[in-house]
Design a protein around this motif. Structure first.
Motif, short mmCIF file in Angstrom:
data_model
loop_
_atom_site.label_atom_id
_atom_site.label_comp_id
_atom_site.label_asym_id
_atom_site.label_seq_id
_atom_site.Cartn_x
_atom_site.Cartn_y
_atom_site.Cartn_z
N GLY A 161 11.26 44.11 -89.57
CA GLY A 161 12.54 44.77 -89.33
C GLY A 161 13.54 44.60 -90.46
O GLY A 161 14.72 44.94 -90.29
N LYS A 162 13.10 44.08 -91.60
CA LYS A 162 14.03 43.79 -92.69
C LYS A 162 14.81 45.03 -93.08
O LYS A 162 14.24 46.07 -93.40
N ASN A 163 16.15 44.91 -93.10
CA ASN A 163 17.00 46.07 -93.33
C ASN A 163 18.02 45.86 -94.44
O ASN A 163 18.94 46.68 -94.60
N ALA A 164 17.88 44.75 -95.20
CA ALA A 164 18.79 44.50 -96.33
C ALA A 164 18.20 43.37 -97.16
O ALA A 164 17.40 42.55 -96.66
N PRO A 165 18.55 43.30 -98.44
CA PRO A 165 18.09 42.17 -99.25
C PRO A 165 18.54 40.85 -98.66
O PRO A 165 19.62 40.76 -98.07
N ASN A 166 17.72 39.82 -98.83
CA ASN A 166 18.07 38.49 -98.34
C ASN A 166 17.56 37.46 -99.34
O ASN A 166 16.49 36.87 -99.16
N PRO A 167 18.31 37.26 -100.42
CA PRO A 167 17.82 36.36 -101.47
C PRO A 167 17.64 34.92 -101.01
O PRO A 167 16.74 34.23 -101.50
N LEU A 168 18.46 34.45 -100.07
CA LEU A 168 18.30 33.07 -99.58
C LEU A 168 16.95 32.88 -98.93
O LEU A 168 16.22 31.93 -99.24
N LEU A 380 23.42 33.74 -114.43
CA LEU A 380 22.02 33.74 -114.02
C LEU A 380 21.34 35.05 -114.38
O LEU A 380 20.21 35.07 -114.91
N LEU A 381 22.01 36.17 -114.09
CA LEU A 381 21.40 37.48 -114.28
C LEU A 381 21.65 38.08 -115.66
O LEU A 381 20.95 39.01 -116.07
N GLY A 382 22.66 37.58 -116.35
CA GLY A 382 23.03 38.17 -117.63
C GLY A 382 24.01 39.32 -117.49
O GLY A 382 24.42 39.93 -118.50
N HIS A 383 24.41 39.64 -116.28
CA HIS A 383 25.44 40.64 -116.04
C HIS A 383 26.07 40.36 -114.68
O HIS A 383 25.49 39.67 -113.86
N ARG A 384 27.27 40.90 -114.47
CA ARG A 384 27.98 40.70 -113.21
C ARG A 384 27.87 41.97 -112.36
O ARG A 384 28.39 43.03 -112.76
N GLY A 391 24.92 42.68 -105.83
CA GLY A 391 24.63 41.28 -106.14
C GLY A 391 23.47 40.73 -105.32
O GLY A 391 22.59 40.05 -105.86
N ASP A 392 23.45 41.02 -104.02
CA ASP A 392 22.36 40.55 -103.18
C ASP A 392 21.03 41.13 -103.63
O ASP A 392 20.01 40.43 -103.68
N ALA A 393 21.02 42.42 -103.94
CA ALA A 393 19.78 43.06 -104.37
C ALA A 393 19.28 42.48 -105.69
O ALA A 393 18.08 42.20 -105.86
N ALA A 394 20.20 42.29 -106.64
CA ALA A 394 19.80 41.76 -107.94
C ALA A 394 19.34 40.31 -107.83
O ALA A 394 18.35 39.91 -108.48
N LEU A 395 20.03 39.52 -107.01
CA LEU A 395 19.63 38.12 -106.84
C LEU A 395 18.26 38.03 -106.15
O LEU A 395 17.44 37.19 -106.53
N GLU A 396 18.01 38.87 -105.17
CA GLU A 396 16.70 38.86 -104.53
C GLU A 396 15.60 39.19 -105.54
O GLU A 396 14.55 38.52 -105.56
N GLN A 397 15.81 40.19 -106.36
CA GLN A 397 14.80 40.54 -107.36
C GLN A 397 14.58 39.39 -108.35
O GLN A 397 13.44 39.12 -108.76
N PHE A 398 15.66 38.70 -108.72
CA PHE A 398 15.52 37.56 -109.62
C PHE A 398 14.68 36.47 -108.98
O PHE A 398 13.77 35.91 -109.61
#
Length: 445
Positions: A161-168, A380-384, A391-398
């Motif tokens: 049922g995942k419906n959004a990024p969850n980097p944690l 961390l990502l090299g960009h803000r 931010g959540d999507a980029a952090l999850e991909q990282f």
């Protein structure tokens, strides 16, 4: 036909009893407290249904009933099961006496209850598997999966049922998969979400709530109470583990317990986050959000402890008075001033009151905390990222691409994020914002 009529008819047909009182519990899960009468004797019962609010179960409700029934047949003190109501669905069990905590007991009485509880866990872990397997109680398909079967069920339901990024979640789940539990061949019936019990006058009455129970690693039953201890205060865990071994339990494996503890801290986030992202009107949004906030902090603290880190909290800004401040105050005072004799309506008003205080606090400090989260990502990502969603999507991909190379840096980052989020749940000093840390593990040799 109403739920109450279905229950009354079932009890009359299957138990030969007449329902004299029935009350829907004011809580996030469907449950009814029933008093039935048979031959002049009152039968206190509970009818336990499924979760509401669009929150799926990790194990079927019928599976929970089957496990509880077999535990009772094998001599474990659990509420006796009377049967299944297909039309709800729900199952009927005895309503046991007592209370879940230790209010009114001395420390010595509390310790006596916990000795009884640890002895019952030891007894459960020694029982033969065959009766549980015959009843359909689930187990891992291979020995290598025994230690991760329970958390795997939670993860499977969340991903479906995942419906959004969850980097944690991706970060801690990834760490656990790189650091699996070695069960050393252990396998038994377990309650998994252990530490739930009723006691009366300093004596254990029953083990309760086996909804996540299955056949797995018995060390999980020694790990799960460490979070619940922050509220109920079971006593020193090293002492409890010695009592478990003295009662005939399998040898205690502290390394496995610590890994199971880290896994267990994720269960609220896994169970409730999809619903929080898209809540149904009848969900208990603030209870679920509070549970997730508290146990997500436990997750990062537990991982930081395992990694030997000193976690550094962020600064929390002063509240800003916005144009909506007066409206928030008005709404909160309105909700606080409404009274009713209906227990369920009181419960829903409490949900609304907590929602209002959360929205008020987000209005006061939310924008500044979101900016701090995004600032944290720049190095961390090299960009803000521009928005919290980006931010959540980029952090999850990282996290997914990192494979453990930045575990310590990420642990510190997630700690700061969780502390910030915790501070948005209500006003300073409120129960929603308070955090209670788990007992530390002994130093690893």
């Amino acid at each position: 036909m109403s739920d109450e009529e279905i229950i009354s008819n079932w009890i009359a047909q299957h138990m030969g009893a007449r329902v004299v009182a029935i009350t829907r519990q004011a809580r996030w899960r469907a449950a009814w407290l029933v008093d039935a009468e048979r031959d002049g004797v009152v039968l206190p019962l509970v009818v336990r249904g499924e979760r509401g609010g669009g929150i799926p179960m990790q194990f079927p409700l019928h599976h929970e009933m089957s496990l509880q029934r077999v535990m009772g047949e094998q001599g474990i003190p659990v509420p006796a099961v009377h049967g299944w109501i297909d039309d709800l669905p729900a199952y009927v069990m005895d309503r046991v006496d007592g209370q879940p905590g230790f209010d009114g007991l001395t420390t010595e009485q509390r310790d006596a209850v916990m000795r009884e509880y640890m002895a019952e866990l030891a007894k459960l872990h020694r029982l033969p598997l065959e009766p549980f397997l015959e009843a359909g109680v689930q187990r891992a398909s291979s020995p290598s999966e025994v230690g991760s079967y329970g958390i795997g069920q939670f993860e499977k339901v969340w991903r479906a049922g995942k419906n959004a990024p969850n980097p944690l979640l991706e970060f801690v789940l990834g760490w656990l998969k790189r650091n699996p539990v070695d069960t050393r061949g252990r396998e038994s019936a377990i309650v998994w979400d252990s530490g739930q019990l009723h006691q009366k006058d300093g004596r254990l009455v029953a083990l309760l709530d086996v909804e996540a129970g299955h056949i797995g690693d018995p060390m999980m039953d020694l790990a799960a109470p460490r979070m619940r201890d922050t509220v109920l205060h079971f006593g020193d865990f090293e002492t409890l583990y010695r009592e478990y071994e003295r009662a005939g339990g399998v040898p205690v494996d502290m390394d496995a317990i610590q890994l199971h503890h880290i896994a267990f801290t994720l269960t609220n986030e896994l169970a409730f986050r999809n619903s929080l992202n898209d809540p149904e009107p009848d969900s208990d949004y603030m209870t679920n959000l509070h549970w997730c906030s508290e146990t997500n902090l436990h997750a990062i603290e537990a991982l930081g402890e395992r990694l030997g880190l000193q976690l550094e909290p962020p600064e929390i800004p002063e509240a800003t008075v916005t144009r909506a401040a007066a409206a928030h105050d008005q709404l909160i005072h309105m909700l606080r001033g409404i009274s009713t004799d209906d227990e369920y309506i009181r419960y829903r008003l409490r949900v609304a009151f907590r929602l209002a205080r959360y929205v008020q606090r987000e209005d006061e400090i939310g924008a500044e905390l979101t900016n701090a989260d995004l600032d944290d990502l720049a190095s961390l990502l090299g960009h803000r990222p521009h928005t919290w969603q980006e931010g959540d999507a980029a952090l999850e991909q990282f996290v997914l691409a990192d494979d453990g190379r930045h575990d310590e840096q990420l642990c510190q980052l997630f700690y700061r994020r969780q502390i910030r989020h915790k501070n948005t749940l209500g006003p300073l000093g409120s129960a929603m914002v308070a955090h209670h840390t788990c007992q530390p593990f002994p130093a690893r040799v």
